[in-house]
Motif scaffolding. Structure first.
Motif, PDB file in Angstrom:
ATOM      1  N   ASP A  46       0.789  -1.128  -0.285  1.00 30.66           N
ATOM      2  CA  ASP A  46      -0.099  -0.114  -0.077  1.00 30.66           C
ATOM      3  C   ASP A  46       0.725   1.095  -0.099  1.00 30.66           C
ATOM      4  O   ASP A  46       0.537   2.312  -0.709  1.00 30.66           O
ATOM      5  N   ARG A  47       1.923   1.278   0.725  1.00 33.11           N
ATOM      6  CA  ARG A  47       2.802   2.352   0.901  1.00 33.11           C
ATOM      7  C   ARG A  47       3.427   2.541  -0.430  1.00 33.11           C
ATOM      8  O   ARG A  47       3.696   3.692  -0.942  1.00 33.11           O
ATOM      9  N   PHE A  48       3.880   1.632  -0.974  1.00 36.91           N
ATOM     10  CA  PHE A  48       4.603   1.601  -2.373  1.00 36.91           C
ATOM     11  C   PHE A  48       3.827   2.279  -3.468  1.00 36.91           C
ATOM     12  O   PHE A  48       4.174   3.160  -4.265  1.00 36.91           O
ATOM     13  N   LEU A  49       2.377   1.844  -3.329  1.00 32.85           N
ATOM     14  CA  LEU A  49       1.582   2.276  -4.372  1.00 32.85           C
ATOM     15  C   LEU A  49       1.209   3.713  -4.250  1.00 32.85           C
ATOM     16  O   LEU A  49       0.030   4.209  -4.891  1.00 32.85           O
ATOM     17  N   GLN A  50       1.293   4.221  -3.146  1.00 32.18           N
ATOM     18  CA  GLN A  50       1.224   5.743  -3.015  1.00 32.18           C
ATOM     19  C   GLN A  50       2.098   6.579  -3.603  1.00 32.18           C
ATOM     20  O   GLN A  50       1.754   7.625  -4.257  1.00 32.18           O
ATOM     21  N   ASP A  51       3.018   6.026  -3.815  1.00 31.42           N
ATOM     22  CA  ASP A  51       4.260   6.880  -4.746  1.00 31.42           C
ATOM     23  C   ASP A  51       4.626   6.530  -6.061  1.00 31.42           C
ATOM     24  O   ASP A  51       4.541   7.099  -7.142  1.00 31.42           O
ATOM     25  N   TYR A  52       4.448   5.103  -6.412  1.00 37.07           N
ATOM     26  CA  TYR A  52       4.836   4.602  -7.541  1.00 37.07           C
ATOM     27  C   TYR A  52       4.031   5.022  -8.839  1.00 37.07           C
ATOM     28  O   TYR A  52       4.860   5.559  -9.893  1.00 37.07           O
ATOM     29  N   PRO A  53       2.820   5.052  -8.683  1.00 39.94           N
ATOM     30  CA  PRO A  53       2.112   5.395 -10.164  1.00 39.94           C
ATOM     31  C   PRO A  53       2.261   6.937 -10.405  1.00 39.94           C
ATOM     32  O   PRO A  53       2.295   7.358 -11.551  1.00 39.94           O
ATOM     33  N   GLU A  54       2.401   7.860  -9.366  1.00 43.47           N
ATOM     34  CA  GLU A  54       2.587   9.166  -9.432  1.00 43.47           C
ATOM     35  C   GLU A  54       3.903   9.411 -10.220  1.00 43.47           C
ATOM     36  O   GLU A  54       4.130  10.300 -11.179  1.00 43.47           O
ATOM     37  N   ALA A  55       4.956   8.792  -9.732  1.00 43.73           N
ATOM     38  CA  ALA A  55       6.587   8.777 -10.239  1.00 43.73           C
ATOM     39  C   ALA A  55       6.100   8.594 -11.415  1.00 43.73           C
ATOM     40  O   ALA A  55       6.959   9.365 -12.562  1.00 43.73           O
ATOM     41  N   VAL A  56       5.811   7.408 -11.874  1.00 41.67           N
ATOM     42  CA  VAL A  56       5.842   6.668 -13.411  1.00 41.67           C
ATOM     43  C   VAL A  56       5.005   7.862 -14.289  1.00 41.67           C
ATOM     44  O   VAL A  56       5.489   8.302 -15.483  1.00 41.67           O
ATOM     45  N   LEU A  57       3.794   8.428 -13.947  1.00 38.52           N
ATOM     46  CA  LEU A  57       2.739   9.126 -14.721  1.00 38.52           C
ATOM     47  C   LEU A  57       3.505  10.443 -14.933  1.00 38.52           C
ATOM     48  O   LEU A  57       3.342  11.107 -16.115  1.00 38.52           O
ATOM     49  N   THR A  58       4.114  10.998 -13.795  1.00 37.44           N
ATOM     50  CA  THR A  58       4.596  12.357 -14.145  1.00 37.44           C
ATOM     51  C   THR A  58       5.736  12.226 -14.862  1.00 37.44           C
ATOM     52  O   THR A  58       6.085  13.209 -15.799  1.00 37.44           O
ATOM     53  N   GLN A  59       6.745  11.160 -14.955  1.00 31.53           N
ATOM     54  CA  GLN A  59       7.838  11.037 -15.825  1.00 31.53           C
ATOM     55  C   GLN A  59       7.185  10.975 -17.253  1.00 31.53           C
ATOM     56  O   GLN A  59       7.605  11.348 -18.440  1.00 31.53           O
ATOM     57  N   MET A  60       6.029  10.032 -17.769  1.00 34.75           N
ATOM     58  CA  MET A  60       5.615  10.101 -18.712  1.00 34.75           C
ATOM     59  C   MET A  60       4.910  11.273 -19.408  1.00 34.75           C
ATOM     60  O   MET A  60       5.347  11.610 -20.715  1.00 34.75           O
ATOM     61  N   LYS A  61       4.226  11.987 -18.488  1.00 33.69           N
ATOM     62  CA  LYS A  61       3.966  13.542 -18.875  1.00 33.69           C
ATOM     63  C   LYS A  61       5.244  14.373 -19.401  1.00 33.69           C
ATOM     64  O   LYS A  61       5.194  15.134 -20.359  1.00 33.69           O
ATOM     65  N   ARG A  62       6.320  14.185 -18.577  1.00 30.51           N
ATOM     66  CA  ARG A  62       7.308  14.988 -18.829  1.00 30.51           C
ATOM     67  C   ARG A  62       7.974  14.909 -20.346  1.00 30.51           C
ATOM     68  O   ARG A  62       8.567  15.446 -21.019  1.00 30.51           O
ATOM     69  N   ASP A  63       7.900  13.462 -20.455  1.00 28.96           N
ATOM     70  CA  ASP A  63       8.590  12.725 -21.934  1.00 28.96           C
ATOM     71  C   ASP A  63       7.548  12.986 -22.929  1.00 28.96           C
ATOM     72  O   ASP A  63       7.763  12.580 -24.041  1.00 28.96           O
ATOM     73  N   GLY A  64       6.273  13.654 -22.689  1.00 28.18           N
ATOM     74  CA  GLY A  64       5.373  13.711 -23.890  1.00 28.18           C
ATOM     75  C   GLY A  64       4.332  12.660 -24.286  1.00 28.18           C
ATOM     76  O   GLY A  64       3.945  12.828 -25.183  1.00 28.18           O
ATOM     77  N   LEU A  65       4.339  11.729 -23.290  1.00 34.31           N
ATOM     78  CA  LEU A  65       3.330  10.604 -23.656  1.00 34.31           C
ATOM     79  C   LEU A  65       1.901  10.623 -22.988  1.00 34.31           C
ATOM     80  O   LEU A  65       0.983   9.579 -23.443  1.00 34.31           O
ATOM     81  N   LEU A  66       1.856  11.803 -22.323  1.00 31.80           N
ATOM     82  CA  LEU A  66       0.684  11.971 -21.300  1.00 31.80           C
ATOM     83  C   LEU A  66       0.358  13.340 -21.793  1.00 31.80           C
ATOM     84  O   LEU A  66       1.373  14.176 -21.509  1.00 31.80           O
ATOM     85  N   ARG A  67      -0.834  13.770 -21.866  1.00 31.65           N
ATOM     86  CA  ARG A  67      -1.338  15.468 -22.034  1.00 31.65           C
ATOM     87  C   ARG A  67      -1.324  15.787 -20.824  1.00 31.65           C
ATOM     88  O   ARG A  67      -1.850  15.081 -19.812  1.00 31.65           O
TER      89      ARG A  67
END
Length: 209
Positions: free
Chosen positions: A188-209
């Protein structure tokens, strides 16, 4: 003394959990149109059904904040399908028929452990107003049980997770990133951070609007 040590250990695992990106790569052939992936098939590569379900649910919830429709592998493939892996054609056909235009996978690629010694701590507060300074015995009785907390050993655990994004039609790898998580303490603690870290990077790299 044991309570003090255990309390310190609990706080250590509760407070030091961190997930951060250690590296990310974007396929140079990916055009801006890749931002148009709106139906993403999420697949957590784990034989543990509970882990697979929770990770996919967390990623799906995070992707929904970007208005993405998600399809989770747990809903399309049997919980233990890895033991009788479908053919490539059968698997991709099922994913495409579900309407997915991209596939997001996540897998544990490495786990490291390191044991270290945490020294004990001592306290000092020579304030006469405190009751335990009224006499030797009062002083001794107060500080004897709490003056020193013994040291203890803890094992730091570091998890390296790889997350990949593929085009569902061509199977082309579009994007890949590795995250490092230290002392997650719980899923549960891991899943508080992991999705946000990944999607933030995807947005930064132009894969998410």
């Amino acid at each position: 003394m044991l309570i003090v040590a255990l309390t310190g250990l609990i706080l250590l695992f509760a407070c030091t959990s961190t997930t951060h990106i250690t590296g990310a790569w974007k396929n140079p052939e990916v055009k801006p149109a890749a931002q148009g992936y709106d139906n993403i098939f999420v697949a957590a590569m784990s034989r543990n059904v509970n882990v697979r379900t929770q990770v996919e649910n967390a990623l799906a919830a995070a992707l929904s904040t970007y208005d993405k429709r998600t399809l989770k592998s747990i809903d399309y493939f049997a919980p233990r399908f890895q033991e009788t892996l479908p053919s490539r054609e059968a698997m991709l056909q099922k994913i495409r028929t579900a309407g997915a235009d991209a596939i997001l996978t996540t897998s544990l690629i490495d786990k490291q452990s390191e044991t270290r010694y945490v020294p004990g701590t001592a306290g000092y507060a020579p304030v006469p107003a405190f009751g335990w300074y009224r006499g030797f015995y009062a002083y001794y009785a107060h500080w004897y049980p709490v003056m020193y907390s013994p040291g203890y050993y803890v094992t730091d655990k570091t998890y390296f997770i790889e997350t990949n994004l593929y085009d569902a039609d061509s199977e082309q790898l579009l994007w890949s990133a590795q995250t490092e998580t230290v002392n997650p303490g719980s899923l549960d603690r891991f899943l508080q951070d992991y999705p946000e870290a990944v999607l933030t990077q995807m947005k930064r790299d132009g894969l998410l609007r």
